[in-house]
Scaffold this active site. Structure first.
Site, mmCIF file in Angstrom:
data_model
loop_
_atom_site.group_PDB
_atom_site.id
_atom_site.type_symbol
_atom_site.label_atom_id
_atom_site.label_comp_id
_atom_site.label_asym_id
_atom_site.label_seq_id
_atom_site.Cartn_x
_atom_site.Cartn_y
_atom_site.Cartn_z
ATOM 1 N N GLU A 37 0.327 5.318 -5.294
ATOM 2 C CA GLU A 37 0.314 5.895 -4.167
ATOM 3 C C GLU A 37 1.648 6.066 -3.354
ATOM 4 O O GLU A 37 2.504 6.913 -2.900
ATOM 5 C CB GLU A 37 -1.004 5.932 -3.057
ATOM 6 N N HIS B 35 -14.219 4.676 0.199
ATOM 7 C CA HIS B 35 -13.816 6.048 -0.283
ATOM 8 C C HIS B 35 -14.768 7.004 0.795
ATOM 9 O O HIS B 35 -14.955 8.043 0.202
ATOM 10 C CB HIS B 35 -14.643 6.156 -1.650
#
Lengths: 334, 330
Positions: free
Chosen positions: A69, A138
């Site tokens: 990322e 998440h």
């Protein structure tokens, strides 16, 4: 909102389709727009939001990246500075933590630090929202982190119509923009005209008009607020639901005017309540509507705990229609 | 055996060698002025001097076109000058003046200059690795023939993002060259205490074309950089150039007492035996590219130019208060 030809265009599509349409239209319009992220190409992301884009635009413009990322976000900053308009896809909002140096120290500051010489026109698309049974890494809604940083713009759409119009504007914006999508909302259907349109940043939208109390709500909390408003109506309380739609720039005036009109306000946001978006907006309303308020502004956000996995526990951590209804009823003295 | 006349190869490149010598002098004298400004308390903030490392910036940047991109570090004055920045506007930036490259808002650690492809110095160690790689991504997508050079120190080898972008650069075959200046010290710690294994292997593991060079020899740096730049430009993929060099001064100007991390003797050895400017001057004279007198005159001219640039910066005004909130958003 712009005028819509209601009689001729009643098309309804999902939130995910609206996002995909916005991306496809902007990619057709501007060859420098490209998409980078994990599983964005053949897979079209785990949420299938991008399905079909690879087939139309090819692998030079829809690029699968390694699970890096920071690396591909950093690459996007440099690409944005040198003539591209990259869109990075951060699969879960929890993973923005891995991109922080690139977004906060690089993208957000390069325009200012260079005296206005360089700019970074890029979009980061990512998600927020709990109640998907995905546990603590998440499920977070971390948009407040980016709201804290000068140089970034932050968008939280709550309907397919807003999502499409705001995403198109974000892609055309010359600044780094972070676009948060509620992953529970991808299948939500709503009216989206077939014709091309964009929506301006920094303009709130009144999702429901009311007289007795203002519910300021963002993203996932807009549906919660509308549900609570329907429940309140049954006991004779008229609730107004206002969605800021973009957290920066922020339409302070519309929020304050609504609270002045109704004299009561609850601010709802799925981010952590402590030091969060609700605190900022509540303080603006408290200052701006002070002489018209009949009660202290109330804030409702996520509990200050990591999001638990166990469903009955997870459901306790975020505001629900029932908890908002109760809070509003109490504030209205019923 | 001594040569009586310069070889044809030397004559052909004489202009280049002299320009490189001049650029190295410019950096040396620029930094001497910075040191003086700082120690006289005329310069705010921090100053990280590039003295001792001049051959790296000059050797690499001489292989680049003006439109090629570079990213730089907190020790970035040398890279800016070598890429073609103007000393007067640099000094103005260092003093926080409106006439500076970033209107005084960036300072020493953030000088950027679109006119020379300088995407900016970066005060986060390895902070520009993503940016440099992204500039190479644009160059490839837009097919404009440009390359991108990412200057980093050996301290950046400790940052994970470097390995993420080197992987991306090779996967996407991007025209980027990571130039690692190993000046032996990450701030106040010898690199051997922080760097395991072999540095070049870290780049070759991803498939990058990697080379190591004496960073005190500007001709060697130039020749190695030329190979990597040429490869990148023709689409053969990214490169990594390890330049072994030395920082004469402390981590920053205020780092005076350094004996707890390195000896004076070590510093003296590098300065007297391996100085990139003195050794290059010696070579230029030996090769009859220039005379002692010519080099002395050049040196005096460059020094005067730097003094004038400082005078300009001292006299030019600060930004006005209403500029504080300008340029936050484009």
């Amino acid at each position: 909102m712009p005028e819509m030809s209601v009689t001729t265009d009643q098309r309804e599509i999902t939130f995910a389709q609206a996002i995909r349409e916005a991306l496809a239209e902007e990619m057709r319009r501007d060859p420098t727009v490209c998409i980078l992220g994990e599983d964005v190409a053949e897979a079209g992301t785990p949420f299938k939001v991008l399905a079909g884009l690879l087939e139309e635009f090819g692998k030079d413009r829809v690029l699968d990246t390694p699970i890096s990322e920071a690396g591909f976000t950093g690459l996007a900053v440099g690409a944005a500075m040198t003539g591209m308009r990259p869109i990075v896809d951060i699969m879960f909002g929890d993973f923005i933590t891995l991109t922080m140096d690139q977004m906060v120290n690089q993208a957000a500051k390069v325009h200012y630090m260079s005296g206005g010489h360089w700019k970074a026109p890029m979009v980061m698309r990512t998600t927020l929202g709990a109640t998907r049974r995905s546990a603590a890494q998440h499920s977070q809604s971390l948009h407040a982190w980016f709201c804290h940083v000068p140089g970034l713009k932050v968008i939280l759409p709550s309907t397919p119509y807003d999502a499409k119009g705001l995403l198109k504007t974000a892609i055309r914006d010359d600044n780094p923009v972070v676009f948060f999508e509620d992953k529970m909302m991808y299948k939500l259907k709503g009216h989206v005209p077939a014709a091309d349109y964009t929506l301006p940043l920094g303009v709130a939208d009144v999702k429901r008009e009311g007289e007795d109390i203002t519910l300021v709500a963002t993203s996932s909390m807009v549906q919660v607020a509308l549900g609570a408003a329907a429940m309140l109506e049954e006991i004779g309380i008229s609730a107004e639901v206002v969605d800021p739609r973009t957290l920066w720039p922020l339409d302070e005036n519309t929020l304050i005017q609504s609270a002045r009109k109704t004299s009561r306000a609850i601010v709802l946001d799925e981010g952590y309540e402590r030091y969060g978006v609700t605190a900022e907006i509540a303080s603006l309303i408290a200052a701006g509507a002070f002489y018209d308020l009949d009660a202290p502004v109330k804030r409702m956000g996520a509990m200050h705990v990591p999001i638990p996995f166990s469903p009955p526990l997870e459901d306790m951590t975020v505001p629900t229609e029932q908890t908002v209804f109760e809070a509003a009823r109490k504030m209205c003295g019923r | 055996m001594t040569s009586l006349a310069p070889t044809p190869q030397v004559i052909e490149k004489a202009e280049l060698w002299l320009r490189m010598y001049r650029q190295m002098l410019a950096i040396r004298f620029f930094e001497n002025q910075v040191n003086e400004l700082y120690t006289r308390a005329l310069m705010p903030g921090l100053a990280h001097l590039y003295i001792g490392e001049e051959a790296v910036a000059v050797g690499v940047c001489e292989t680049l076109e003006r439109t090629d991109y570079i990213t730089s570090t907190h020790r970035g004055h040398g890279h800016c000058l070598a890429k073609g920045a103007s000393p007067d506007l640099m000094f103005a930036e260092l003093l926080g003046k409106k006439a500076g490259y970033c209107k005084g808002k960036g300072g020493s650690m953030h000088i950027a200059d679109p006119a020379t492809g300088n995407l900016g110095a970066n005060a986060i160690v390895c902070g520009s690795a993503g940016i440099a790689t992204g500039a190479a991504f644009s160059a490839k997508r837009l097919a404009n023939g440009r390359v991108s050079v990412c200057f980093i120190g050996e301290g950046a080898l400790g940052q994970g993002v470097l390995y993420e972008v080197m992987n991306l650069a090779e996967l996407f075959k991007l025209p980027v060259i990571y130039v690692c200046e190993n000046n032996l010290y990450s701030e106040y710690t010898h690199f051997s205490e922080t760097t395991a294994g072999d540095i070049l292997a870290r780049a070759t593991a991803f498939g990058l074309h990697a080379a190591s060079v004496d960073g005190q020899n500007v001709r060697a740096v130039y020749e190695h950089a030329q190979i990597l730049v040429e490869r990148a430009r023709r689409g053969a993929g990214p490169g990594f150039l390890l330049c072994n060099t030395y920082r004469y001064h402390g981590h920053h100007v205020g780092d005076i007492n350094r004996e707890y991390y390195r000896s004076r003797r070590e510093e003296q050895t590098w300065k007297t035996e391996r100085d990139p400017i003195a050794n290059f001057a010696k070579w230029l004279i030996e090769q009859k590219v220039a005379t002692v007198k010519e080099l002395d005159e050049l040196s005096a001219r460059v020094e005067t130019e730097m003094k004038k640039a400082v005078e300009f910066a001292m006299a030019t005004p600060y930004p006005s208060p209403d500029e504080v909130a300008e340029d936050v958003y484009a």
